[in-house]
Design a protein around this motif. Structure first.
Motif, PDB file in Angstrom:
ATOM      1  N   SER A 734      49.882 -17.226  32.539  1.00  0.00           N
ATOM      2  CA  SER A 734      49.603 -18.656  32.470  1.00  0.00           C
ATOM      3  C   SER A 734      49.930 -19.198  31.080  1.00  0.00           C
ATOM      4  CB  SER A 734      48.134 -18.910  32.807  1.00  0.00           C
ATOM      5  OG  SER A 734      47.823 -20.285  32.707  1.00  0.00           O
ATOM      6  N   LYS A 735      49.573 -18.431  30.057  1.00  0.00           N
ATOM      7  CA  LYS A 735      49.853 -18.860  28.678  1.00  0.00           C
ATOM      8  C   LYS A 735      51.345 -19.052  28.453  1.00  0.00           C
ATOM      9  CE  LYS A 735      49.463 -17.276  23.878  1.00  0.00           C
ATOM     10  NZ  LYS A 735      48.960 -16.184  22.998  1.00  0.00           N
ATOM     11  N   HIS A 736      52.152 -18.145  29.003  1.00  0.00           N
ATOM     12  CA  HIS A 736      53.596 -18.187  28.758  1.00  0.00           C
ATOM     13  C   HIS A 736      54.376 -18.851  29.900  1.00  0.00           C
ATOM     14  CE1 HIS A 736      53.485 -15.789  25.083  1.00  0.00           C
ATOM     15  NE2 HIS A 736      52.522 -15.085  25.660  1.00  0.00           N
ATOM     16  N   ARG A 737      53.645 -19.424  30.840  1.00  0.00           N
ATOM     17  CA  ARG A 737      54.254 -20.184  31.930  1.00  0.00           C
ATOM     18  C   ARG A 737      55.264 -19.342  32.718  1.00  0.00           C
ATOM     19  NH1 ARG A 737      50.207 -22.933  31.097  1.00  0.00           N
ATOM     20  NH2 ARG A 737      50.238 -25.199  30.969  1.00  0.00           N
ATOM     21  N   GLN A 738      54.873 -18.099  33.047  1.00  0.00           N
ATOM     22  CA  GLN A 738      55.687 -17.212  33.866  1.00  0.00           C
ATOM     23  C   GLN A 738      55.413 -17.529  35.335  1.00  0.00           C
ATOM     24  OE1 GLN A 738      54.527 -13.220  32.875  1.00  0.00           O
ATOM     25  NE2 GLN A 738      54.989 -13.441  30.699  1.00  0.00           N
ATOM     26  N   VAL A 739      56.254 -18.351  35.948  1.00  0.00           N
ATOM     27  CA  VAL A 739      55.936 -18.856  37.284  1.00  0.00           C
ATOM     28  C   VAL A 739      55.937 -17.763  38.355  1.00  0.00           C
ATOM     29  CG1 VAL A 739      56.677 -20.423  39.127  1.00  0.00           C
ATOM     30  CG2 VAL A 739      56.622 -21.204  36.745  1.00  0.00           C
ATOM     31  N   PRO A 740      57.029 -17.019  38.568  1.00  0.00           N
ATOM     32  CA  PRO A 740      56.966 -15.984  39.616  1.00  0.00           C
ATOM     33  C   PRO A 740      55.863 -14.966  39.363  1.00  0.00           C
ATOM     34  CG  PRO A 740      59.242 -16.374  38.965  1.00  0.00           C
ATOM     35  CD  PRO A 740      58.378 -17.073  37.964  1.00  0.00           C
ATOM     36  N   GLY A 741      55.701 -14.543  38.107  1.00  0.00           N
ATOM     37  CA  GLY A 741      54.655 -13.579  37.793  1.00  0.00           C
ATOM     38  C   GLY A 741      53.275 -14.126  38.075  1.00  0.00           C
ATOM     39  N   CYS A 742      53.067 -15.393  37.737  1.00  0.00           N
ATOM     40  CA  CYS A 742      51.761 -16.011  37.975  1.00  0.00           C
ATOM     41  C   CYS A 742      51.473 -16.092  39.482  1.00  0.00           C
ATOM     42  CB  CYS A 742      51.745 -17.413  37.355  1.00  0.00           C
ATOM     43  SG  CYS A 742      50.090 -18.062  37.080  1.00  0.00           S
ATOM     44  N   ILE A 743      52.493 -16.406  40.255  1.00  0.00           N
ATOM     45  CA  ILE A 743      52.324 -16.444  41.715  1.00  0.00           C
ATOM     46  C   ILE A 743      51.942 -15.060  42.235  1.00  0.00           C
ATOM     47  CG2 ILE A 743      53.591 -16.709  43.890  1.00  0.00           C
ATOM     48  CD1 ILE A 743      55.149 -19.004  42.553  1.00  0.00           C
ATOM     49  N   ASP A 744      52.634 -14.030  41.751  1.00  0.00           N
ATOM     50  CA  ASP A 744      52.324 -12.661  42.188  1.00  0.00           C
ATOM     51  C   ASP A 744      50.879 -12.294  41.864  1.00  0.00           C
ATOM     52  OD1 ASP A 744      54.903 -12.278  43.092  1.00  0.00           O
ATOM     53  OD2 ASP A 744      55.599 -11.320  41.253  1.00  0.00           O
ATOM     54  N   THR A 745      50.456 -12.605  40.640  1.00  0.00           N
ATOM     55  CA  THR A 745      49.097 -12.250  40.234  1.00  0.00           C
ATOM     56  C   THR A 745      48.058 -13.013  41.044  1.00  0.00           C
ATOM     57  OG1 THR A 745      49.855 -11.751  37.990  1.00  0.00           O
ATOM     58  CG2 THR A 745      47.508 -12.155  38.273  1.00  0.00           C
ATOM     59  N   LEU A 746      48.286 -14.293  41.264  1.00  0.00           N
ATOM     60  CA  LEU A 746      47.339 -15.068  42.071  1.00  0.00           C
ATOM     61  C   LEU A 746      47.244 -14.515  43.484  1.00  0.00           C
ATOM     62  CD1 LEU A 746      48.051 -18.735  40.934  1.00  0.00           C
ATOM     63  CD2 LEU A 746      45.911 -17.455  40.660  1.00  0.00           C
ATOM     64  N   GLU A 747      48.360 -14.089  44.058  1.00  0.00           N
ATOM     65  CA  GLU A 747      48.306 -13.536  45.414  1.00  0.00           C
ATOM     66  C   GLU A 747      47.488 -12.239  45.435  1.00  0.00           C
ATOM     67  OE1 GLU A 747      52.420 -13.362  46.781  1.00  0.00           O
ATOM     68  OE2 GLU A 747      52.063 -15.215  47.877  1.00  0.00           O
ATOM     69  N   ALA A 748      47.620 -11.436  44.376  1.00  0.00           N
ATOM     70  CA  ALA A 748      46.809 -10.217  44.309  1.00  0.00           C
ATOM     71  C   ALA A 748      45.323 -10.569  44.178  1.00  0.00           C
ATOM     72  CB  ALA A 748      47.261  -9.364  43.124  1.00  0.00           C
ATOM     73  N   ILE A 749      44.996 -11.583  43.381  1.00  0.00           N
ATOM     74  CA  ILE A 749      43.603 -12.023  43.222  1.00  0.00           C
ATOM     75  C   ILE A 749      43.074 -12.579  44.533  1.00  0.00           C
ATOM     76  CG2 ILE A 749      42.158 -13.773  42.107  1.00  0.00           C
ATOM     77  CD1 ILE A 749      43.859 -13.338  39.563  1.00  0.00           C
ATOM     78  N   ILE A 750      43.935 -13.337  45.246  1.00  0.00           N
ATOM     79  CA  ILE A 750      43.524 -13.876  46.552  1.00  0.00           C
ATOM     80  C   ILE A 750      43.113 -12.743  47.482  1.00  0.00           C
ATOM     81  CG2 ILE A 750      44.413 -14.983  48.665  1.00  0.00           C
ATOM     82  CD1 ILE A 750      46.166 -16.721  46.763  1.00  0.00           C
ATOM     83  N   GLY A 751      43.900 -11.646  47.473  1.00  0.00           N
ATOM     84  CA  GLY A 751      43.571 -10.509  48.328  1.00  0.00           C
ATOM     85  C   GLY A 751      42.220  -9.918  47.985  1.00  0.00           C
ATOM     86  N   GLN A 752      41.950  -9.778  46.688  1.00  0.00           N
ATOM     87  CA  GLN A 752      40.657  -9.202  46.292  1.00  0.00           C
ATOM     88  C   GLN A 752      39.493 -10.145  46.626  1.00  0.00           C
ATOM     89  OE1 GLN A 752      41.822  -7.147  42.196  1.00  0.00           O
ATOM     90  NE2 GLN A 752      39.899  -6.382  43.042  1.00  0.00           N
ATOM     91  N   LEU A 753      39.707 -11.463  46.418  1.00  0.00           N
ATOM     92  CA  LEU A 753      38.643 -12.427  46.754  1.00  0.00           C
ATOM     93  C   LEU A 753      38.363 -12.400  48.244  1.00  0.00           C
ATOM     94  CD1 LEU A 753      39.668 -15.485  44.530  1.00  0.00           C
ATOM     95  CD2 LEU A 753      37.775 -13.893  44.143  1.00  0.00           C
ATOM     96  N   SER A 754      39.419 -12.336  49.048  1.00  0.00           N
ATOM     97  CA  SER A 754      39.227 -12.298  50.506  1.00  0.00           C
ATOM     98  C   SER A 754      38.468 -11.051  50.917  1.00  0.00           C
ATOM     99  CB  SER A 754      40.591 -12.338  51.209  1.00  0.00           C
ATOM    100  OG  SER A 754      41.267 -13.536  50.916  1.00  0.00           O
ATOM    101  N   ALA A 755      38.799  -9.926  50.293  1.00  0.00           N
ATOM    102  CA  ALA A 755      38.129  -8.669  50.635  1.00  0.00           C
ATOM    103  C   ALA A 755      36.642  -8.728  50.296  1.00  0.00           C
ATOM    104  CB  ALA A 755      38.799  -7.519  49.886  1.00  0.00           C
ATOM    105  N   ARG A 756      36.276  -9.535  49.306  1.00  0.00           N
ATOM    106  CA  ARG A 756      34.869  -9.669  48.908  1.00  0.00           C
ATOM    107  C   ARG A 756      34.150 -10.755  49.693  1.00  0.00           C
ATOM    108  NH1 ARG A 756      34.183  -8.980  42.440  1.00  0.00           N
ATOM    109  NH2 ARG A 756      35.158  -6.928  42.232  1.00  0.00           N
ATOM    110  N   GLY A 757      34.842 -11.390  50.633  1.00  0.00           N
ATOM    111  CA  GLY A 757      34.233 -12.439  51.423  1.00  0.00           C
ATOM    112  C   GLY A 757      34.216 -13.793  50.758  1.00  0.00           C
ATOM    113  N   ARG A 758      34.913 -13.940  49.629  1.00  0.00           N
ATOM    114  CA  ARG A 758      34.950 -15.227  48.914  1.00  0.00           C
ATOM    115  C   ARG A 758      36.127 -16.028  49.455  1.00  0.00           C
ATOM    116  NH1 ARG A 758      34.441 -15.078  42.786  1.00  0.00           N
ATOM    117  NH2 ARG A 758      33.727 -17.191  43.271  1.00  0.00           N
ATOM    118  N   THR A 759      35.992 -16.463  50.691  1.00  0.00           N
ATOM    119  CA  THR A 759      37.104 -17.072  51.417  1.00  0.00           C
ATOM    120  C   THR A 759      37.461 -18.475  50.920  1.00  0.00           C
ATOM    121  OG1 THR A 759      35.541 -17.808  53.096  1.00  0.00           O
ATOM    122  CG2 THR A 759      36.708 -15.734  53.493  1.00  0.00           C
ATOM    123  N   GLU A 760      36.483 -19.231  50.441  1.00  0.00           N
ATOM    124  CA  GLU A 760      36.793 -20.596  50.019  1.00  0.00           C
ATOM    125  C   GLU A 760      37.711 -20.615  48.795  1.00  0.00           C
ATOM    126  OE1 GLU A 760      34.695 -24.793  48.602  1.00  0.00           O
ATOM    127  OE2 GLU A 760      33.473 -23.202  49.498  1.00  0.00           O
TER     128      GLU A 760
END
Length: 894
Positions: A734-760
């Protein structure tokens, strides 16, 4: 084919092979023109071709086709006497003339074939003119080494055989059968003989004595080998040397002088250069043009008048004969010196184009390259090698642009050795030439040394173009070891180039600066520099460096989130590189094309681009190094779920650089660690990840630091630690505005949040990611569809959350992700404030491991270990490892 005989034609003791198109064309010309002359050098097959044409057209000449052999001695009325003998005509005494013969045959429709006219051309011209004036139904087919210059004459210049016809002729006369190696060796023989039929037949005669390979090697001296024609053949056809001497003896003195002096040239010289080199002594420069015309008319020199300037050449066998005549004369040394001087002048005359219009410069040098190379070959052997060394320095860029580094290095090394005691501007430019031409991977040490010496020597003479080019090469080399020093030096070169108006070097320095900004994830600066520099380089015709700039531009645009424009830049790079004979440049461009297609999810298209690089590389005797190619292929393999293949590609790059896994570029190491993880080689991945982390921190490479954090998340078995690492990667990206990398990382975080039941929050982030992928053109790392939270939105509440996320920019989504993690619920001090990673560091430190050992065990950099320990000391109120061990022991006891 006609059944009517050609009267007095020589017996055909061997098969006539090939020339079907020529026979048809000449036969058609005879039908509409009264005089056709077949012109060509000795041995090109004029007589056999004339005989084939005469046989084919015999039916059209109701009163016959008559062969008249004019070879041999000259004498009074030689032509008329031979014609009368062939026709069995007797003219009244005192009326022996062409006109008298014309009156006798005026009603006859007949064809006279006058063979071998070159030594009696004046008499032939007078005879044909007088007969054709009164005998309108009579046609003439002449063979000669020069045109007869008759009014209405149609001159057909007989070319050498086509390659297929030459091979058929050689195999027939040599009695050869079979394909494969036989064809290849026969082709070498035919090509070395310029596919002249007489020469091919004479060479074939050696097939019972020598192997084809031996024949081809012996033809380096063709005149010595080709002397075994049939004893029954005319003397001029018994050996190639005799045939050429026949032509040579028919020349006047100026033509003979020019002929031998032209032996210094390789094909492609001009009349102006020929006059400058050959016009001295009793042959003045003003007489060269007339003498050249005589040589062209005699078929000893070939003129190509299709371009804006006529260019001349000799067939190889003719050139060999002329070279022997030059060796016999006292002219040789002076001709060589004049040839070298003339070509150094030609190269210097277009030097300015190298900076402003390199395409025009390249065309100019390429046209004369064969002669430049010949001048270098003998000039570097002279006691005074300075002119030849100067020429080598002048044309060095051509070897770089044409991808002929090995050939260029061989010449430049000779030049350097010849002037090893000379501290001059010429020698500085020779050294710069080595830096220009030497492959930066295979010959790095030599290249850097040459650049350093060139800079030092050029400073003595204030030769700033050489100084700045040398410094730019040194800046490029520093990229491998010290990015800050590389940036400082490249910026200085760019500034000095502007001040001293060395435009091309300034543009090249901007490309280097753009790359350095790209490596530091400073995309806005990188894009501005690379865009401007690439445009300027293309305007100058420096497409080689421009294609590299465009490739870097494509990567900077993609990282900044404009994959569509990045793809356009990559395709532009490849289009600019394709006309170049430069595997390195085109390979870099195609690698960028493949990577942009991968980012857009077009894996088939990416593989097509990679296959083109593979073909380019495999077509070369020496495998060139194409930076980034193997890494891109590895990323495509990972996208295809082929981690073993990805690892092979990464290690292929290591083999090209002669390094092991630990010394790969950090970018490639990151891909290899990912491949090893997916292949189940976790221990090897951990070990290599520690090396990657250390190097990424040391070099200050944010993208690699973020990749290392992502990989640590995949390796750890603790979900909380994995999330820590992913948020660290998100912070960097985010600091260096790496767009594809940031998208990849957010998708990985989304997976972990979903697995924890944090669906919203997962749904909100999914909406933001979908928007970011749409706007950027980035398809995502996995290409398996949308994230889990994006594909299960049956709950109206989640659909609403997803819609809210689509209103967020990528950076707003990254901020939201960090906030949505929720309170850490850790105090600021005491054991409860210590993170899981810090607990691991404490345990290993208490066991006595050093910072590097802890880093290797936890696959983090030693500097990161030091930072963790500093945090631990502050949280636990201790000052050193001894106190840490004491409080840790107390905690275990409690």
């Amino acid at each position: 084919m006609s059944t009517r005989a050609v009267h007095h034609a020589p017996p055909e003791l061997s098969t006539f092979i090939g020339r079907r198109g020529e026979v048809a064309q000449i036969a058609s010309s005879l039908a509409g023109m009264r005089t056709v002359t077949l012109v060509g050098p000795g041995g090109v097959g004029k007589s056999r071709l004339a005989q084939a044409v005469a046989t084919r057209t015999a039916e059209a000449w109701v009163d016959g086709v008559w062969w008249v052999e004019l070879g041999g001695d000259r004498g009074p009325d030689h032509v008329l006497t031979r014609v009368l003998s062939a026709l069995d005509e007797v003219l009244p005494s005192g009326l022996r003339s062409g006109s008298a013969l014309a009156r006798e045959i005026r009603q006859r429709r007949m064809l006279l074939v006058l063979d071998n006219c070159e030594h009696v051309l004046d008499e032939v011209a007078a005879f044909v003119h007088s007969v054709s004036s009164e005998a309108g139904h009579c046609g003439f087919l002449l063979t000669s080494r020069a045109p007869a210059d008759i009014e209405g004459e149609h001159v057909y210049r007989v070319p050498p055989l086509s390659l297929d016809d030459a091979l058929d002729l050689f195999r027939d006369r040599a009695g050869l059968q079979g394909p494969g190696p036989v064809i290849q060796e026969a082709r070498r023989v035919c090509d070395r003989l310029d596919r002249l039929p007489l020469a091919v037949e004479l060479a074939a005669g050696w097939a019972r004595t020598l192997t084809l390979r031996e024949i081809a090697e012996a033809l380096k001296d063709p005149l010595g080998l080709l002397d075994g024609g049939p004893r029954t053949a005319p003397f001029r056809q018994r050996s190639l040397q005799a045939s050429l001497r026949w032509s040579h003896d028919l020349l006047n003195e100026n033509e003979r002088t020019l002929f031998r002096r032209l032996a210094i040239f390789r094909p492609g010289f001009t009349i102006s250069t020929a006059a400058e080199v050959c016009g001295f002594g009793h042959l003045p420069q003003s007489g060269v043009l007339k003498a050249m015309r005589g040589l062209v008319n005699s078929s000893l020199v070939i003129a190509d008048t299709t371009g804006p300037e006529a260019r001349y050449a000799m067939l190889a066998v003719v050139h060999a004969f002329a070279s022997a005549r030059l060796e016999e004369s006292p002219d040789g040394e002076q001709v060589r010196e004049r040839h070298l001087t003339a070509h150094l002048d030609l190269a210097r005359a277009i030097t300015r184009l190298r900076d402003d219009d390199v395409d025009a410069w390249r065309r100019g040098v390429s046209r004369d390259y064969a002669n430049h190379k010949a001048a270098l070959d003998w000039g570097l052997e002279l006691e005074d090698s300075a002119p030849a060394r100067a020429l080598a320095g002048e044309i060095a860029w051509l070897w770089h642009l044409e991808g002929s580094s090995e050939e260029g290095l061989a010449v430049l090394r000779r030049a350097h050795h010849a002037g090893r005691e000379d501290l001059s501007m010429i020698q500085a430019r020779v050294l710069l030439g080595i830096a220009i031409v030497a492959d930066p991977t295979a010959y790095r040490t030599e290249r850097v040394s040459a650049a350093e010496q060139a800079e030092s020597m050029a400073l003595e003479f204030d030769d700033w173009p050489t100084i700045l080019q040398a410094r730019l090469f040194l800046a490029i080399d520093l990229i491998n070891t010290d990015l800050d020093a590389a940036r400082e030096l490249a910026a200085d070169v760019a500034r000095q180039a502007r001040e001293r108006t060395v435009g091309f070097v300034g543009d090249g320095a901007q490309v280097v600066l753009g790359l350095l900004h790209l490596m530091r994830e400073e995309y806005t600066e990188a894009i501005q520099l690379l865009d401007d520099a690439s445009d300027a380089l293309l305007e100058r015709g420096h497409r080689g460096v421009a294609t590299t700039g465009l490739s870097f531009l494509a990567r900077a645009l993609a990282k900044s989130g404009d994959v569509h424009r990045a793809a356009d830049a990559a395709e532009h790079s490849a289009a600019a590189a394709r006309p170049l004979n430069d595997v390195h440049r085109l390979g870099v461009a195609l690698s960028a094309v493949a990577d942009m297609r991968r980012l857009r999810g077009d894996l088939d298209g990416a593989e097509r681009a990679l296959a083109e690089i593979d073909q380019l590389v495999n077509d070369r005797d020496v495998t060139p190094f194409v930076p980034g190619w193997e890494r891109t292929a590895a990323l495509v393999a990972l996208a295809r779920d082929a981690p073993d293949m990805a690892a092979q590609w990464c290690r292929r790059e290591g083999a090209a650089l002669a390094v092991d896994d630990t010394a790969l570029t950090p970018q490639t190491q990151a891909v290899l660690v990912a491949a090893l993880l997916r292949s189940g080689e976790s221990d090897r991945a951990r070990s290599l990840l520690a090396t990657l982390s250390t190097r990424a921190d040391a070099l200050g490479l944010p993208e690699c630091q973020a990749e290392a954090a992502e990989l640590r998340a995949e390796l750890t078995e603790h979900p909380e630690q994995a999330l820590d690492h992913r948020y660290e990667a998100l912070r960097i990206r985010s600091k260096h505005r790496q767009v594809p990398g940031c998208i990849d990382t957010l998708e990985a975080i989304i997976g972990q949040l979903s697995a924890r039941g944090r669906t919203e929050p997962a749904a909100i982030l999914s909406g933001a990611v979908r928007r970011a992928r749409h706007e950027s053109g980035y398809a995502g790392r996995s290409w398996v569809g949308e994230p889990t939270a994006d594909t299960s939105l049956e709950d109206p509440h989640l659909r609403e959350a997803f819609g809210q996320g689509q209103k967020l920019t990528l950076w707003e989504a990254a901020d939201y992700a960090s906030r949505s993690r929720g309170p850490r619920r850790r105090p600021e001090t005491g054991w409860d404030s210590v993170t899981p990673t810090e607990l691991s560091v404490i345990a290993l430190a208490v066991d006595g491991l050093s910072n590097p050992q802890i880093g290797q065990r936890l696959f983090i950099a030693p500097g990161t270990v030091k930072t963790h320990l500093a945090h631990v000391y502050a949280k636990l109120g201790v000052a050193n490892r001894t106190e840490l061990a004491r409080v840790a022991s107390t905690r275990r006891t409690d």
